[in-house]
Design a protein around this motif. Sequence first.
Motif, PDB file in Angstrom:
ATOM      1  N   PHE A   1     -56.824  76.062   2.384  1.00 13.26           N
ATOM      2  CA  PHE A   1     -56.340  77.329   1.829  1.00 13.26           C
ATOM      3  C   PHE A   1     -55.107  77.827   2.582  1.00 13.26           C
ATOM      4  CE2 PHE A   1     -60.677  78.754  -0.052  1.00 13.26           C
ATOM      5  CZ  PHE A   1     -60.328  78.208  -1.280  1.00 13.26           C
ATOM      6  N   VAL A   2     -55.133  77.743   3.899  1.00 13.69           N
ATOM      7  CA  VAL A   2     -53.999  78.207   4.698  1.00 13.69           C
ATOM      8  C   VAL A   2     -52.744  77.406   4.352  1.00 13.69           C
ATOM      9  CG1 VAL A   2     -53.056  78.339   7.038  1.00 13.69           C
ATOM     10  CG2 VAL A   2     -55.391  79.112   6.601  1.00 13.69           C
ATOM     11  N   ILE A   3     -52.893  76.094   4.261  1.00  8.76           N
ATOM     12  CA  ILE A   3     -51.753  75.239   3.895  1.00  8.76           C
ATOM     13  C   ILE A   3     -51.204  75.641   2.534  1.00  8.76           C
ATOM     14  CG2 ILE A   3     -51.026  72.885   3.363  1.00  8.76           C
ATOM     15  CD1 ILE A   3     -53.171  71.912   5.345  1.00  8.76           C
ATOM     16  N   SER A   4     -52.103  75.805   1.555  1.00  8.96           N
ATOM     17  CA  SER A   4     -51.675  76.156   0.194  1.00  8.96           C
ATOM     18  C   SER A   4     -50.977  77.502   0.157  1.00  8.96           C
ATOM     19  CB  SER A   4     -52.884  76.170  -0.745  1.00  8.96           C
ATOM     20  OG  SER A   4     -53.470  74.892  -0.857  1.00  8.96           O
TER      21      SER A   4
ATOM     22  N   SER B   1     -51.115  91.714   5.322  1.00 10.83           N
ATOM     23  CA  SER B   1     -52.109  91.927   6.384  1.00 10.83           C
ATOM     24  C   SER B   1     -53.239  92.834   5.914  1.00 10.83           C
ATOM     25  CB  SER B   1     -51.438  92.526   7.625  1.00 10.83           C
ATOM     26  OG  SER B   1     -50.463  91.653   8.143  1.00 10.83           O
ATOM     27  N   ILE B   2     -52.892  93.861   5.144  1.00  8.95           N
ATOM     28  CA  ILE B   2     -53.923  94.746   4.592  1.00  8.95           C
ATOM     29  C   ILE B   2     -54.843  93.959   3.662  1.00  8.95           C
ATOM     30  CG2 ILE B   2     -54.320  96.729   3.067  1.00  8.95           C
ATOM     31  CD1 ILE B   2     -51.705  97.934   4.187  1.00  8.95           C
ATOM     32  N   GLY B   3     -54.238  93.088   2.836  1.00  7.99           N
ATOM     33  CA  GLY B   3     -55.030  92.250   1.937  1.00  7.99           C
ATOM     34  C   GLY B   3     -55.977  91.330   2.695  1.00  7.99           C
ATOM     35  N   ILE B   4     -55.512  90.782   3.804  1.00  2.00           N
ATOM     36  CA  ILE B   4     -56.342  89.905   4.642  1.00  2.00           C
ATOM     37  C   ILE B   4     -57.549  90.669   5.182  1.00  2.00           C
ATOM     38  CG2 ILE B   4     -56.410  88.638   6.821  1.00  2.00           C
ATOM     39  CD1 ILE B   4     -53.420  87.926   6.259  1.00  2.00           C
ATOM     40  N   VAL B   5     -57.289  91.855   5.705  1.00  2.00           N
ATOM     41  CA  VAL B   5     -58.369  92.670   6.275  1.00  2.00           C
ATOM     42  C   VAL B   5     -59.391  93.046   5.209  1.00  2.00           C
ATOM     43  CG1 VAL B   5     -58.926  94.878   7.351  1.00  2.00           C
ATOM     44  CG2 VAL B   5     -56.954  93.553   8.152  1.00  2.00           C
ATOM     45  N   LEU B   6     -58.919  93.440   4.029  1.00  2.00           N
ATOM     46  CA  LEU B   6     -59.821  93.832   2.946  1.00  2.00           C
ATOM     47  C   LEU B   6     -60.675  92.653   2.477  1.00  2.00           C
ATOM     48  CD1 LEU B   6     -57.498  96.146   0.795  1.00  2.00           C
ATOM     49  CD2 LEU B   6     -59.402  96.833   2.271  1.00  2.00           C
ATOM     50  N   SER B   7     -60.053  91.481   2.377  1.00  2.00           N
ATOM     51  CA  SER B   7     -60.791  90.290   1.935  1.00  2.00           C
ATOM     52  C   SER B   7     -61.850  89.896   2.953  1.00  2.00           C
ATOM     53  CB  SER B   7     -59.814  89.132   1.718  1.00  2.00           C
ATOM     54  OG  SER B   7     -60.508  87.942   1.407  1.00  2.00           O
ATOM     55  N   ALA B   8     -61.465  89.856   4.224  1.00  2.00           N
ATOM     56  CA  ALA B   8     -62.427  89.500   5.281  1.00  2.00           C
ATOM     57  C   ALA B   8     -63.545  90.525   5.363  1.00  2.00           C
ATOM     58  CB  ALA B   8     -61.714  89.374   6.622  1.00  2.00           C
ATOM     59  N   ALA B   9     -63.209  91.810   5.150  1.00  2.00           N
ATOM     60  CA  ALA B   9     -64.225  92.860   5.160  1.00  2.00           C
ATOM     61  C   ALA B   9     -65.187  92.688   3.987  1.00  2.00           C
ATOM     62  CB  ALA B   9     -63.558  94.231   5.097  1.00  2.00           C
ATOM     63  N   THR B  10     -64.662  92.259   2.846  1.00  2.00           N
ATOM     64  CA  THR B  10     -65.509  91.999   1.679  1.00  2.00           C
ATOM     65  C   THR B  10     -66.536  90.923   1.992  1.00  2.00           C
ATOM     66  OG1 THR B  10     -63.722  92.594   0.157  1.00  2.00           O
ATOM     67  CG2 THR B  10     -65.522  91.271  -0.741  1.00  2.00           C
TER      68      THR B  10
ATOM     69  N   ARG C   1     -62.758  85.100  -0.267  1.00  7.14           N
ATOM     70  CA  ARG C   1     -62.202  83.873   0.300  1.00  7.14           C
ATOM     71  C   ARG C   1     -60.675  83.872   0.364  1.00  7.14           C
ATOM     72  NH1 ARG C   1     -65.960  79.646   1.155  1.00  7.14           N
ATOM     73  NH2 ARG C   1     -64.215  78.841   2.345  1.00  7.14           N
ATOM     74  N   VAL C   2     -60.050  84.837  -0.292  1.00  8.47           N
ATOM     75  CA  VAL C   2     -58.596  84.804  -0.424  1.00  8.47           C
ATOM     76  C   VAL C   2     -57.873  85.077   0.895  1.00  8.47           C
ATOM     77  CG1 VAL C   2     -58.192  87.242  -1.003  1.00  8.47           C
ATOM     78  CG2 VAL C   2     -56.756  85.448  -2.036  1.00  8.47           C
ATOM     79  N   PHE C   3     -58.567  85.588   1.913  1.00  8.68           N
ATOM     80  CA  PHE C   3     -57.873  85.895   3.171  1.00  8.68           C
ATOM     81  C   PHE C   3     -57.263  84.653   3.807  1.00  8.68           C
ATOM     82  CE2 PHE C   3     -62.369  85.437   4.439  1.00  8.68           C
ATOM     83  CZ  PHE C   3     -62.269  84.467   5.428  1.00  8.68           C
ATOM     84  N   SER C   4     -57.878  83.494   3.623  1.00  9.04           N
ATOM     85  CA  SER C   4     -57.310  82.262   4.187  1.00  9.04           C
ATOM     86  C   SER C   4     -55.987  81.922   3.514  1.00  9.04           C
ATOM     87  CB  SER C   4     -58.294  81.109   4.036  1.00  9.04           C
ATOM     88  OG  SER C   4     -59.505  81.368   4.712  1.00  9.04           O
TER      89      SER C   4
END
Length: 590
Positions: free
Chosen positions: A41-44, A172-181, A201-204
């Motif tokens: 996911f990170v690569i993509s 970064s906000i999106g990452i935090v929200l996804s990981a929090a989910t 899963r989208v945070f990756s």
Amino acid sequence: MNRKYIAGMNGIRTLAVLGVIFYHLLPNKMPGGYLGVPLFFVISGYLMTTSVRKRREKSGDIELKQLYLRRLRRLLPPLVFFLFICGAVLPFIDRSLMRNFREIVASSLLFVNNWWQLFNGESYFDRFTGASPFSHLWYLSIEGQFYLVWLFLLKLYYRVADDDKLLAKIISIGIVLSAATMAVFYTPANVNIVYFGTFSRVFSLLLGALLSVVLSIYRTELEKVSRYTGFFAAGACLMIILVCFFHVRDTSAIVYRGGMLVFSLIAALLVGTVIQFPDVDRLMSNPLFAWCGSRSYEIYLWQFPVMIVYETLVHQDGSHLVLHTVVQLSVILLISEVSYRIVQRTVYLSGLTFSKDGLSKLWHHKAALFAVMLLGISFVAGFIQAPSGKNQAANDLQRLLEKNQKALNKESSAQKEKSAVKKMTPAELEAAKKISLTGFGDSILLSAAPSIQEIFPNSYIDAEVGRQLFESIEDFEKLKKEQTFGDVILVVLGANGSFSAKDMDNLMNVADGKPVFFVNTTVNRKWQKSVNTELAKTAKRFDNAHLIDWKTYSQHHDDWFEEDDIHMNHTGAGYFAEYVAQLIIKELKK
């Protein structure tokens, strides 16, 4: 660093796909290999965001149609070929492998398979009554959804703003929200909701996108970082990733409560070092990585069906594990290479399309055309006849275990359904009534619980579906603290995975000298041999540990088991309970 082609990416792809393969092939040796998916996911996320930004810099705009078509051209042909071959061949191997094939094809091609699986996919019980060879396609759907939405959002953002630092903050906000989910919605009883869910899963993917933006913002500063720092960072990241692959199990709560986010951050740092430092890029580049990395998509597609078909044709109990692993890995790589050559080289490099010119090229290869026609007929027949709905055997098993779970430790439960077996003598039955027994185990114990409580009326059963020994020591300690330990402890664990000598030591320490009777497992999985070997060793190491050899006793008695050949039916539960009782009574008389 602005290089057109980064060969080291293939090294990271190789690491990711091998992690996923060995997670499935050797789950007890590499229990953290599933983390290869967030690495992908990170690569993509990085490559997609970088591609969009470069196109915008070059043309001044983001042409969504061209970008979407480019991604579809990469994702769909191998996927279509994969589904076509599976649909044509699997009905001849085992028709049950085609269950819900029409729905799987539709949801996969529309990139919503993860949501379909979340609401209609595999349950725990399907693992024993016939796992689907298409369970892994959820990953492609999340990527497809990300491409669709992320490209649109980037185009929208660049129409109203041109500030990379602001974009980095938004990502970064999106990452935090996804990981929090993921953290908030995770429950041990239902991991699927966060494992298959796009939002969790989208945070990756977003971390890969953030990496692309950050490398652009701090390009000048990063160029001043020494190559030795880059080597050290890359080495540290590789070491941490490998340690996670070998030690971080997917059942650990910490994985979903921040652990996967931290792993994705480390993965992003590794990708960043490969991009930023040419020496690290060369370190992650070699012919083997180039071959495996360029075919990682095909390898990912084919690895799971090959394993499921192999398990269907070759029942494994853990014997000759290296041989079975080498054979499966060889078949996976061979089929992936064939798929790559046919799809990538024939369709892409030779320019074969479904236009008139493309079809005329195919017409000149009459043998190939004949093979395609035969496979096409088989695919259509398999597609039409594929069974739909939940696996009936899995449903029946689930209802049985749920019924037994509700009846556990209720005074009237043992009287509701009398055992079908009466091999015990009146003296043995009377002796069993005087024994206070505590049962601790998984769904195997649960399937026999009513029969056990009929013979041992002074018993307490603690059985849970999916329980594994290495993660249930706390539950065992809880039984001790609540003073529910009886005179005898019966442990039935091992159907869901293996455990170590240390795990057994911990359990025996909690037992605190009480007689513990371990039932070995009949599960036809890779870990059967290691589980039964460890149980036998424990019985020899501890004077108060005893082995009940249910595997040998139940051999050649298929009529004792449900369709999965693991959980006991009513008759088998009766034989199990009486066999256990006779051995316990015999041992206590010594």
